[in-house]
Design a protein around this motif. Structure first.
Motif, mmCIF file in Angstrom:
data_model
loop_
_atom_site.group_PDB
_atom_site.id
_atom_site.type_symbol
_atom_site.label_atom_id
_atom_site.label_comp_id
_atom_site.label_asym_id
_atom_site.label_seq_id
_atom_site.Cartn_x
_atom_site.Cartn_y
_atom_site.Cartn_z
ATOM 1 N N ARG A 485 50.028 42.576 91.414
ATOM 2 C CA ARG A 485 50.319 43.849 92.082
ATOM 3 C C ARG A 485 50.224 45.018 91.101
ATOM 4 O O ARG A 485 49.757 46.106 91.466
ATOM 5 N N ARG A 486 50.689 44.793 89.878
ATOM 6 C CA ARG A 486 50.566 45.848 88.861
ATOM 7 C C ARG A 486 49.080 46.125 88.577
ATOM 8 O O ARG A 486 48.669 47.278 88.445
ATOM 9 N N ASN A 588 51.142 53.027 81.115
ATOM 10 C CA ASN A 588 52.403 52.559 80.513
ATOM 11 C C ASN A 588 53.546 52.543 81.524
ATOM 12 O O ASN A 588 54.512 51.790 81.363
ATOM 13 N N GLU A 589 53.424 53.360 82.541
ATOM 14 C CA GLU A 589 54.439 53.336 83.591
ATOM 15 C C GLU A 589 54.273 52.089 84.470
ATOM 16 O O GLU A 589 55.252 51.470 84.886
ATOM 17 N N ILE A 590 53.007 51.739 84.748
ATOM 18 C CA ILE A 590 52.733 50.545 85.563
ATOM 19 C C ILE A 590 53.051 49.271 84.786
ATOM 20 O O ILE A 590 53.654 48.330 85.314
ATOM 21 N N PHE A 591 52.634 49.242 83.505
ATOM 22 C CA PHE A 591 52.864 48.081 82.653
ATOM 23 C C PHE A 591 53.816 48.485 81.528
ATOM 24 O O PHE A 591 53.369 49.045 80.517
ATOM 25 N N ASP A 594 57.325 47.080 76.774
ATOM 26 C CA ASP A 594 58.131 45.985 76.222
ATOM 27 C C ASP A 594 57.771 44.645 76.862
ATOM 28 O O ASP A 594 58.173 43.584 76.356
ATOM 29 N N ARG A 595 56.985 44.658 77.961
ATOM 30 C CA ARG A 595 56.638 43.413 78.649
ATOM 31 C C ARG A 595 55.136 43.134 78.665
ATOM 32 O O ARG A 595 54.733 41.983 78.874
ATOM 33 N N PHE A 596 54.344 44.171 78.489
ATOM 34 C CA PHE A 596 52.887 44.007 78.532
ATOM 35 C C PHE A 596 52.252 44.763 77.361
ATOM 36 O O PHE A 596 52.784 45.765 76.898
ATOM 37 N N ASN A 597 51.112 44.250 76.939
ATOM 38 C CA ASN A 597 50.323 44.937 75.916
ATOM 39 C C ASN A 597 48.948 45.242 76.513
ATOM 40 O O ASN A 597 48.199 44.324 76.846
ATOM 41 N N ILE A 598 48.644 46.518 76.684
ATOM 42 C CA ILE A 598 47.386 46.939 77.319
ATOM 43 C C ILE A 598 46.479 47.567 76.269
ATOM 44 O O ILE A 598 46.913 48.422 75.489
ATOM 45 N N GLU A 599 45.210 47.158 76.260
ATOM 46 C CA GLU A 599 44.231 47.734 75.344
ATOM 47 C C GLU A 599 42.995 48.152 76.123
ATOM 48 O O GLU A 599 42.568 47.456 77.048
#
Length: 806
Positions: A485-486, A588-591, A594-599
């Motif tokens: 969903r994210r 960063n609001e969606i993910f 502290d729980r996800f790392n997005i690149e």
């Protein structure tokens, strides 16, 4: 060091050259043969230009992405936008084209109408199965129309992959073997197999096939580079030889010069092979660059030889003076030119570093070749006759020198006012300069493949892959409904960006699974609810197409990492930075961090970040070039004040060029970034020649400034004009390129060198006259570290003695 660069040193060099002519020619021949054998090591680049250092965080992120999902740029797409495709004959031919491509060993698999798979639900027993989209390989007209309606109206999963939402465009995706994408096998497949196969289909069916994808674009782009190397070399030889002949009116002088620079070109290719460097869009311009820079060396040497012959007619004495007098000055001017290129070596960009190394080595090599070949060949020839020396007394060139002297003598205030106005206007223009990091901008825009790129940008919203890597920080975290969903929310966010195509990820696959569960109803192309996930998600994990597990395309083997692929339009660095600045807070609001790392990664992004990196390093590189040349000036003239006088006429043209870029809308990009260091290193040569002659005249005239300035202007003005014209037209050769960046490089360097010539012939003497009390005295202009142009009284007798021994 001054001891070794003084008269005695150059006298020894001259004696060695003229006494060992045959041995030197044999050594040059041997070196040329050796470097000729190194040509076999030359290879053309099969990857995009990576302008970032290897250890840059952006590069490391991209490498991490490749480690998990393999090479991203292995997709070639074929598309037809023609209603005639949906006739039975053309429809069957289109599917057979895909089948034929699928049989090539370089192709991993294809995805198109031919092998399209539908997810279908069966009742007894209850299960999902993949079934072929096509039920009949030789359909009727009614069946073809039914296929078209089902594809465009009921299979949203294949939107952007097999068809375009904008029109009735149908495409086939050809996935190459990832192992060959960055090798020569890719080029062989595209040129010898793919293109002929497509052309055969077009001729047989009368349909126009659009082709795109990074492997295809890169192959044809590199082929254009290869084709243009020969074009540049031929054009550079032609235009420089014509200008040389126009100035000297001597066929043999022209032929000798051409032989010299041709050997220099052969050495340039040999050095590339010896160092095992790839031929890129930058290193491809080095051979013609050697011609353009080598011809001025020939002009100085041959002009001096003919001047000496005109004075006294003694060939041995003339050759001796050519080496002792011009050799010193030419060495220093070539050193400053090489310094301009050598500053690129200190950048951390592999592309620029290799360019700087090869260019600086070969600039010094062409100096050595000129100094050896020209005197030796002339030593075996008859003394030039009067007709060969007529150019030394041309009226038109004397008229040009008279004009310069009048300007400096009577209009110094006007020169200063014009210079200040240009400076102010240039500074205003500099603030208008934009930065561009577009990977496609410099590609040949008249080429057929570029027209195809424009088509795909319009139909499929871009061709440049942009990847988003999602790290859930736990195994099998991707397939959790909360994560999906994210990701769906992120995809909706990306779809709002006009410059990006609708993204594709595991989310699309899961949505398709739900649609299949509800008997293919497109209204159910959406993520499952919490109640539905238990019986729909397991089917999504085993979804297959053409025998290949599509899940591994979007999720790594641990289920911890997912990729989201979108395609970006041909936008510049500034616009991409604005998109990033807008997206990251929302991502960063969606993910939560502290729980996800997005690149965010991908070839397009790397190129744009590389442009920003180069712009930041431009100031460092240019500043270093200025600093090195200032040190050289200080050492040569032993005067700090002379540094200021020598730099002003060379910095002003750079600022004028930068201002022109702002007014004309020419952006700062990798190709135009090179202009400033190259032009500065070359233009300062004229300053060295002028100031060296000026100091010599000061000493001879008893420190009479005006007489010395005018004498230096008349003595050096002709040679400066000749060499500047050769350089202007020589660099203009690059403007015939089909690459926008090469065109900009040639035009801007030519313009800068023209400004630099006028600046050195007008502003520099005007400064010397206006500041004569501050700099024209024995305390400021002390005995120099070296006599760049020795006076007659300094070595005349020694030369006579040496010449008599030869």
């Amino acid at each position: 060091m001054s001891k070794f660069l003084g008269f005695e040193f150059w006298n020894t060099v001259a004696r060695t050259i003229l006494r060992n002519r045959i041995l030197i020619l044999l050594l040059i021949t041997a070196c040329t043969i050796f470097l000729g054998f190194q040509w076999k090591n030359m290879k053309f680049s099969y990857t995009e230009a990576n302008l970032l250092p290897d250890d840059d965080p952006i590069n490391l992120q991209y490498q991490e992405f490749l480690d998990k999902f393999g090479e991203e740029g292995n997709l070639i797409v074929l598309a037809v936008q023609d209603s005639a495709l949906f006739t039975p004959q053309n429809f069957v031919a289109w599917n057979r084209l895909a089948e034929k491509l699928d049989d090539f060993p370089e192709v991993e698999f294809t995805v198109g109408v031919r092998n399209l798979q539908k997810l279908q639900k069966f009742e007894d027993p209850g299960r999902f199965e993949m079934v072929p989209f096509l039920q009949d390989t030789t359909p009727t007209l009614q069946q073809v129309e039914a296929y078209r309606q089902e594809l465009f109206e009921k299979l949203p999963f294949y939107e952007g992959l097999v068809y375009s939402r904008h029109s009735n465009t149908v495409q086939t995706a050809v996935y190459l073997d990832k192992e060959i994408v960055n090798t020569g096998k890719r080029k062989r497949f595209v040129v010898e197999e793919l293109i002929p196969t497509i052309e055969e289909f077009e001729q047989a069916r009368g349909l126009n096939v659009y082709v795109s994808g990074m492997p295809y674009i890169r192959t044809l782009n590199s082929q254009n580079i290869i084709d243009e190397i020969g074009l540049f070399i031929g054009a550079a030889l032609l235009i420089t030889s014509l200008i040389f002949f126009f100035f000297f009116r001597s066929i043999r002088a022209t032929v000798i010069s051409m032989i010299t620079v041709i050997v220099g070109v052969m050495w340039a290719f040999g050095v590339l092979g010896l160092l095992h460097y790839e031929i890129t869009v930058l290193t491809a311009i080095i051979p013609p660059l050697i011609i353009v820079i080598g011809i001025p060396n020939c002009i100085f040497l041959i002009n001096k030889y003919q001047q000496e012959i005109q004075k006294h007619g003694n060939q041995a004495k003339s050759l001796q003076r050519v080496i002792t007098k011009v050799g010193n000055a030419t060495l220093l001017t070539n050193l400053t030119t090489a310094s301009g290129f050598a500053t690129f070596i200190l950048t951390e960009s592999t592309l620029l570093k290799e360019f700087g190394i090869v260019a600086s080595i070969n600039i010094l090599a062409i100096f050595i070749l000129s100094l050896l070949i020209i005197p030796i060949i002339y030593s075996y020839m008859n003394v030039p006759r009067d007709k060969h020396l007529k150019h030394l007394n041309k009226r038109w060139i004397n008229g040009f020198v008279d004009w310069m002297e009048r300007m400096v003598r009577h209009h110094r205030i006007s020169i200063f006012i014009i210079s200040i106005v240009l400076l102010v206007a240039s500074i205003i223009g500099i603030y208008k300069i934009n930065i561009s990091g577009s990977l496609l901008e410099d590609m040949p825009q008249n080429a057929g493949f570029f027209k195809d790129i424009e088509f795909f940008e319009e139909e499929f919203d871009g061709v440049m892959p942009l990847e988003i890597l999602i790290d859930t920080q736990r195994e099998k975290g991707v397939m959790k409904l909360s994560t999906l969903r994210r990701m769906d929310e992120l995809q909706s966010l990306l779809e709002e960006e006009e410059q990006l195509s609708p993204p594709v990820s595991i989310v699309n696959l899961v949505k398709y699974a739900k649609q299949a569960y509800y008997n293919g109803n497109p209204d159910y192309y959406q993520l499952p609810t919490s109640q539905e996930q238990t019986f729909i998600l397991p089917y999504a994990q085993s979804l297959e197409s053409s025998g290949d597990n599509l899940l591994t395309t979007f999720v790594d083997s641990t289920g911890q990492y997912a990729r989201m692929t979108t395609f970006m339009k041909d936008i510049g660095t500034q616009e991409m930075e604005e998109i990033e600045e807008d997206l990251w807070p929302k991502i960063n609001e969606i993910f939560p961090e502290d729980r996800f790392n997005i690149e965010m990664t991908g070839k397009a992004l790397i190129f744009q970040k590389g442009t920003t990196y180069l712009v930041k390093n431009l100031i460092i590189s240019l500043s270093l070039a200025i600093f090195l040349i200032a040190l050289l000036m200080a050492w040569m003239f032993r005067s700090v004040k002379m540094i200021l006088v020598s730099l002003i006429p060379n910095l002003l043209p750079l600022l004028v060029t930068a201002g022109m870029m702002g007014y004309l809308g020419v952006p700062i990009k990798p190709s135009t970034i090179l202009v400033f260091s190259i032009a500065f290193g070359i233009s300062v040569d004229d300053t060295i020649h002028f100031l060296a002659k000026y100091r010599q005249e000061l000493k001879a005239s008893g420190w009479k400034v005006k007489r010395s300035v005018y004498a230096a202007l008349r003595e050096t003005g002709v040679s400066m004009f000749y060499t500047s014209i050769v350089l202007f037209f020589g660099f203009s050769v690059f403007m015939i390129s089909s690459f926008g960046g090469t065109v900009a490089l040639g035009g801007l360097v030519s313009a800068t060198l023209l400004f630099a010539m006028l600046s050195n012939l007008l502003l520099l003497p005007a400064l010397l006259l206006s500041l004569q009390k501050e700099i024209a005295n024995k305390d400021v202009l002390r005995e120099p570290a070296i006599n760049i142009i020795p006076g007659e009284d300094e070595n005349g007798e020694a030369e006579e003695e040496e010449a008599s021994k030869m």
